[in-house]
Design a protein around this motif. Sequence first.
Motif, short mmCIF file in Angstrom:
data_model
loop_
_atom_site.label_atom_id
_atom_site.label_comp_id
_atom_site.label_asym_id
_atom_site.label_seq_id
_atom_site.Cartn_x
_atom_site.Cartn_y
_atom_site.Cartn_z
N UNK A 107 -23.68 32.36 -32.37
CA UNK A 107 -23.49 30.84 -31.79
C UNK A 107 -23.58 29.68 -32.73
N UNK A 108 -24.52 30.01 -33.69
CA UNK A 108 -24.52 28.86 -34.52
C UNK A 108 -23.41 28.63 -35.46
N UNK A 109 -22.69 29.39 -35.63
CA UNK A 109 -21.37 29.43 -36.27
C UNK A 109 -20.32 28.49 -35.68
N UNK A 111 -21.54 26.25 -33.25
CA UNK A 111 -22.26 25.02 -33.22
C UNK A 111 -21.81 24.01 -34.40
N UNK A 112 -21.83 24.76 -35.54
CA UNK A 112 -21.29 24.15 -36.77
C UNK A 112 -20.13 23.79 -36.70
N UNK A 116 -20.77 23.47 -28.67
CA UNK A 116 -22.17 23.67 -28.38
C UNK A 116 -22.40 23.91 -26.86
N UNK A 117 -23.62 24.31 -26.47
CA UNK A 117 -24.09 24.81 -25.21
C UNK A 117 -23.41 25.64 -24.39
#
Lengths: 277, 369
Positions: A107-109, A111-112, A116-117
């Motif tokens: 998920x972080x990738x 988000x970057x 998001x969410x």
Amino acid sequence: MTVLKLENIAKIYGEGHTQVRAVGGVDLEVQKGEVVLIMGPSGSGKTTLLSIAGGILKPTSGKVFWDGKDITAISEGKLPHLRLGTAGFIFQTFNLLANLTALENVSLALNLNGVKGEPAVSKTIEILKYLGLDRRLHHLPRDLSGGEKQRVSVARALINDPVIVLADEPTANLDSKAGHDVAELLRDVAKKSGKAVVVVSHDQRIRDIADRVLWLEDGRFKELAKMATDPTCGMQVEQRVENPHAVVDGKTYYFCSPGCKNEFLQAGNHVDKNPVP
Amino acid sequence: MAISLARKNLFAEKTRLLISVGGVAFSVLLILVLLSLYQGWQTLIASYVNGVKADVWVMQEGTVDMFHSVTLIPITFRENLKEMDGVGEVYRLLMRRVSIELGGKDVDLQLIGYDTVSGRGGPSRVVSGSDSPGRGEIILDRVFTNSNSLKLNDEIVVSGRNFKIVGISEGGNFIVTQTGFIPIEDAEELLEMQIFANYFLVSVKEGFGAEGVIQTIEANSDLDARGRAEFLEDNQGLVTETFLPIIEVLVLIGFAVGVAIVGLTVYTATIEKSREYGILKAIGAGNTYLYQTIFEQSLISSLLGFAVGVALTYAVDSAAGALVPEFVTVIRPVDIALVLGVAVLMSIFASFIPIKRIAGLDPMLVFKS
């Protein structure tokens, strides 16, 4: 359709008499849906070339094109964001973030890249399920097996739907089955998702799924037709008379070292041991 | 909502978080206790003047405040003052710091002789006993009686004369000394001040302003006259001049301690996670994201430390105040807000070196086993 193009790429480290040419004048074109395997001895410049292809390292000279766009002309500040959406990386040591779960690592990738969410979480769950990790979503990397970690790493590489996937020894730390699964997965990534996949590896299993195999030595591609497999250690070696070799039963064998040659000759059983025709 | 790597990393390393939060909490405690003590002392010093019902304080020319100067005014000036425009009542006040022997040791007492009929210049609040001492009687500040184990009806000897304690008051603690109130007649005899006053307390007639009366007094005499607020400020100068430079140095030390501890913990966390920052760089995280992550870690540590530090300050102030009567503190919301600002500043300073380190990180390290 060419999605990755390297044009006369050179990379020189150091200056003056400490200067080292890691890559010298390499050209490469990778098509959509193609798996290219780059092999070569240690220190041949494979990782340097992969980093240049992925926009992590700037070449000393030459150009890199992603989908026709010259990324060597793009400023350092803008490159990370472009990399995020264009190139996905898979590493030998998985390189997952230790304090994030499988779900969070992927998920972080996203988000970057600005997602998001809930949309990020749903998309991540979808890809992890596809990769057979639906029961491992909330596990930290330390609680995952090597194969599972590498699948999370693949998910992270694919989550932003890049056109290029670059993998550095993706099967080196995996057992036979997991290595085979990852090799198959990389093939699917290219064939089903239409990505250009470039793999740096010594693994025969990757060779089996590659559309093209390139041999990099001393920073330059050499024709693989002139390469032979050391029957003792399985390493690729050049068919040169200067290299250790032996003729047994009319067949010529090439070795990476005199040690491998001696071992081969002492073993005595030479049937089907990669002779050069 | 995006995943907060900073929070994940911070709460995964509980010992480090504890050290970091503890460091900031200690720093906040140190700063806030000093500020509250400073404010407490300011309040103490101001308490007596604040409680005296006088519009204008009149004193000998050149007097700085109640603590640094001796003011002597001939009693005859009282009549002159009364004749001036706008001047209402004029009350005489005698004041001197005396040393008395109690329990085998010398202790200082701020002896104040005042007009017990009007009560002007007397104690602000009497908490037990009489609020008006007769001849040979004294009202002592509670801090003084507590410190010297005195109680109502005990007797003390001041300059060879016995005084019976008839009342206990509050608001007369000047930190190094406390007030003792006696009738002005006793003070005249004791201090041999029959023809002098130390201060005149003036009330302003209706229809006149204090400022105008001050100008009139100063224009028509060689005396200094000050309004209550101005005289209050002059007296608080004692605390400001004496303690503020010390407090400033200690606050700076507290700040440096906080920055050092948060800085070190964030720095070691950054070094340990260098590879992960390299991974993030490699997969496409911009420097801004990495800087934000480091700053967020630092900020969370500082804010948690701030919250713990504020709670500790209330506990320490309360406990110390109960044990040491001179430890009078006032925690103002503005000081808490100031320390919150200091905590945020700590996190900015503490992030500086780790951010510099990350800025120069080579993402190529991700290819190393």
